[in-house]
Design an enzyme around this catalytic site. Structure first.
Site, PDB file in Angstrom:
ATOM      1  N   GLU A 285      59.095  39.005 -32.462  1.00  0.00           N
ATOM      2  CA  GLU A 285      58.822  37.554 -32.378  1.00  0.00           C
ATOM      3  C   GLU A 285      59.946  36.794 -33.086  1.00  0.00           C
ATOM      4  OE1 GLU A 285      58.275  34.348 -31.569  1.00  0.00           O
ATOM      5  OE2 GLU A 285      56.363  35.194 -30.925  1.00  0.00           O
TER       6      GLU A 285
ATOM      7  N   ASP B 292      64.567  38.815 -31.167  1.00  0.00           N
ATOM      8  CA  ASP B 292      64.471  38.810 -29.713  1.00  0.00           C
ATOM      9  C   ASP B 292      64.217  40.264 -29.279  1.00  0.00           C
ATOM     10  OD1 ASP B 292      65.215  38.983 -26.990  1.00  0.00           O
ATOM     11  OD2 ASP B 292      66.606  37.314 -27.213  1.00  0.00           O
TER      12      ASP B 292
ATOM     13  N   ASP C 190      56.540  32.364 -22.898  1.00  0.00           N
ATOM     14  CA  ASP C 190      56.877  30.961 -22.610  1.00  0.00           C
ATOM     15  C   ASP C 190      56.874  30.763 -21.094  1.00  0.00           C
ATOM     16  OD1 ASP C 190      57.195  30.174 -25.296  1.00  0.00           O
ATOM     17  OD2 ASP C 190      59.163  31.133 -25.336  1.00  0.00           O
TER      18      ASP C 190
ATOM     19  N   LYS D  12      58.872  24.256 -15.254  1.00  0.00           N
ATOM     20  CA  LYS D  12      59.748  23.476 -14.362  1.00  0.00           C
ATOM     21  C   LYS D  12      60.602  24.417 -13.527  1.00  0.00           C
ATOM     22  CE  LYS D  12      60.047  19.382 -17.169  1.00  0.00           C
ATOM     23  NZ  LYS D  12      60.703  18.832 -18.336  1.00  0.00           N
TER      24      LYS D  12
ATOM     25  N   THR E  81      44.415  35.290 -28.178  1.00  0.00           N
ATOM     26  CA  THR E  81      45.586  34.799 -28.916  1.00  0.00           C
ATOM     27  C   THR E  81      45.462  33.286 -29.127  1.00  0.00           C
ATOM     28  OG1 THR E  81      46.970  34.200 -27.036  1.00  0.00           O
ATOM     29  CG2 THR E  81      47.003  36.516 -27.713  1.00  0.00           C
ATOM     30  N   ARG E  82      46.313  32.777 -30.002  1.00  0.00           N
ATOM     31  CA  ARG E  82      46.264  31.341 -30.311  1.00  0.00           C
ATOM     32  C   ARG E  82      46.598  30.494 -29.080  1.00  0.00           C
ATOM     33  NH1 ARG E  82      49.214  29.152 -35.627  1.00  0.00           N
ATOM     34  NH2 ARG E  82      47.802  30.719 -36.442  1.00  0.00           N
ATOM     35  N   TYR E  83      47.645  30.898 -28.386  1.00  0.00           N
ATOM     36  CA  TYR E  83      48.051  30.145 -27.191  1.00  0.00           C
ATOM     37  C   TYR E  83      46.923  30.163 -26.154  1.00  0.00           C
ATOM     38  CZ  TYR E  83      50.857  28.636 -23.208  1.00  0.00           C
ATOM     39  OH  TYR E  83      51.339  27.947 -22.121  1.00  0.00           O
TER      40      TYR E  83
HETATM   41  C1  LIG Z   1      53.869  30.700 -25.613  1.00  0.00           C
HETATM   42  S1  LIG Z   1      54.181  31.679 -27.018  1.00  0.00           S
HETATM   43  C2  LIG Z   1      52.769  32.795 -27.058  1.00  0.00           C
HETATM   44  C3  LIG Z   1      52.625  33.508 -28.366  1.00  0.00           C
HETATM   45  C4  LIG Z   1      51.455  34.505 -28.416  1.00  0.00           C
HETATM   46  N1  LIG Z   1      51.696  35.646 -27.551  1.00  0.00           N
HETATM   47  C5  LIG Z   1      50.159  33.847 -28.060  1.00  0.00           C
HETATM   48  O1  LIG Z   1      49.628  34.152 -26.971  1.00  0.00           O
HETATM   49  O2  LIG Z   1      49.675  33.029 -28.870  1.00  0.00           O
HETATM   50  C6  LIG Z   1      55.485  32.761 -26.454  1.00  0.00           C
HETATM   51  C7  LIG Z   1      56.199  33.471 -27.590  1.00  0.00           C
HETATM   52  O3  LIG Z   1      57.184  34.372 -27.065  1.00  0.00           O
HETATM   53  C8  LIG Z   1      58.275  34.372 -27.962  1.00  0.00           C
HETATM   54  N2  LIG Z   1      59.475  34.833 -27.275  1.00  0.00           N
HETATM   55  C9  LIG Z   1      60.247  34.127 -26.412  1.00  0.00           C
HETATM   56  N3  LIG Z   1      61.298  34.858 -26.032  1.00  0.00           N
HETATM   57  C10 LIG Z   1      61.187  36.062 -26.664  1.00  0.00           C
HETATM   58  C11 LIG Z   1      61.981  37.237 -26.691  1.00  0.00           C
HETATM   59  N4  LIG Z   1      63.112  37.317 -25.987  1.00  0.00           N
HETATM   60  N5  LIG Z   1      61.596  38.275 -27.472  1.00  0.00           N
HETATM   61  C12 LIG Z   1      60.443  38.196 -28.191  1.00  0.00           C
HETATM   62  N6  LIG Z   1      59.657  37.109 -28.197  1.00  0.00           N
HETATM   63  C13 LIG Z   1      60.020  36.057 -27.449  1.00  0.00           C
HETATM   64  C14 LIG Z   1      58.366  32.923 -28.431  1.00  0.00           C
HETATM   65  O4  LIG Z   1      59.049  32.806 -29.665  1.00  0.00           O
HETATM   66  C15 LIG Z   1      56.913  32.510 -28.531  1.00  0.00           C
HETATM   67  O5  LIG Z   1      56.401  32.660 -29.827  1.00  0.00           O
END
Ligand SMILES: C[S@@+](CC[C@H](N)C(=O)[O-])C[C@H]1O[C@@H](n2cnc3c(N)ncnc32)[C@H](O)[C@@H]1O
Length: 250
Positions: free
Chosen positions: A82, A107, A129, A133, A227-229
């Site tokens: 994360e 990452d 994410d 768009k 999850t939170r999201y």
């Molecule tokens: C929309 S959030 C969802 C977080 C969590 N999974 C939830 O459901 O609450 C997406 C997460 O993916 C992470 N993320 C984006 N690109 C990533 C990558 N290349 N490697 C690891 N995590 C990544 C972002 O930092 C973000 O915290």
């Protein structure tokens, strides 16, 4: 490894590294915990201890799903990536007591090359994410190249969990999984009572067609901690799609 499609730069991270500033105590905690969970130390724990299974969660946010899994199964190792610092610090502070949990403020694309082929029993990609768009969709983490790279790391029978509240992202991943000979659907996942989703008419025809054929994926698997999201999406009345696929010939 290059997980990009189109002209997406190889390791460019889209999305936030942090939101509101970290408190001084959190900042100090981050410095200490990042040092101790750096990639250099990644293999140490695995040399010292044998785990029954190894699972990876990509983008664990504040860690609700990964922590609950790690608490429920102490013989297995749970690794998380994360890059978002605020989420990482929150999860890491809660996780300190778990010796089978390995969190990385990275990452995931930097972490994947460290896994040997056929080493993972499961990978969780929960609410990545969405980049809804059209012009941003090439930023999405899950695409054909990424799925193929992940597949190389799976043990036969390993489970890929993917969830999203973005309908065309869901349809795209369903299509990728169905078109690949690497995956088959896990049909035994107990789920909440079926909630038939009205597929909105603004979706593309192909998206509507795919989703209408898979409305059962819109019921929550009972064993997946929320999850939170996801919680926020459900509170806003958004339909969430939960995919569970097993690695191995169809
Ligand atoms: C929309 S959030 C969802 C977080 C969590 N999974 C939830 O459901 O609450 C997406 C997460 O993916 C992470 N993320 C984006 N690109 C990533 C990558 N290349 N490697 C690891 N995590 C990544 C972002 O930092 C973000 O915290």
């Amino acid at each position: 490894m290059d997980f990009s499609e189109n002209d997406t730069p190889k390791t460019r991270l889209y999305g936030r590294r942090r939101s509101h500033g970290l408190k001084p105590s959190q900042w100090q905690y981050l410095q200490e915990s990042v040092a101790e969970t750096s990639l250099l130390h990644f293999t140490d724990a695995f040399e010292k201890r044998v785990f029954s299974h190894i699972y990876l969660e990509i983008g664990f946010g504040a860690g609700e799903h990964l922590l609950a899994q790690a608490e429920a199964c102490s013989e297995a190792a749970f690794i998380g990536a994360e890059p978002f610092e605020n989420g990482f610090v929150q999860a890491h502070q809660k996780a300190a007591r778990l010796s089978n949990l390995f969190l990385h403020n990275e990452d995931v694309r930097l972490l994947l090359p460290l896994f040997p082929p056929a080493s993972l029993d499961g990978v969780y990609v929960l609410f990545p994410d969405p980049w809804p768009k059209r012009r941003h969709q090439k930023r999405r983490l899950m695409n054909k190249a990424f799925l193929e790279a992940l597949a190389l790391l799976f043990k036969p029978g390993g489970e890929l969990r993917f969830a999203t509240d973005c309908l065309d992202y869901a349809a795209e991943v369903i299509r990728l999984i169905e078109e690949s000979s690497d995956w088959r659907w896990k049909t035994t996942t107990p789920r909440t009572p079926h909630t038939l989703v009205e597929v909105p008419c603004f979706c593309k025809a192909t998206t509507q067609q795919i989703l209408k054929a898979h409305t059962s994926f819109f019921a929550r698997p009972l064993s997946w901690p929320e999850t939170r999201y996801e919680c926020k999406a459900l509170q806003r009345g958004r339909a969430c799609c939960y995919l569970s696929a097993l690695y191995g010939a169809k």
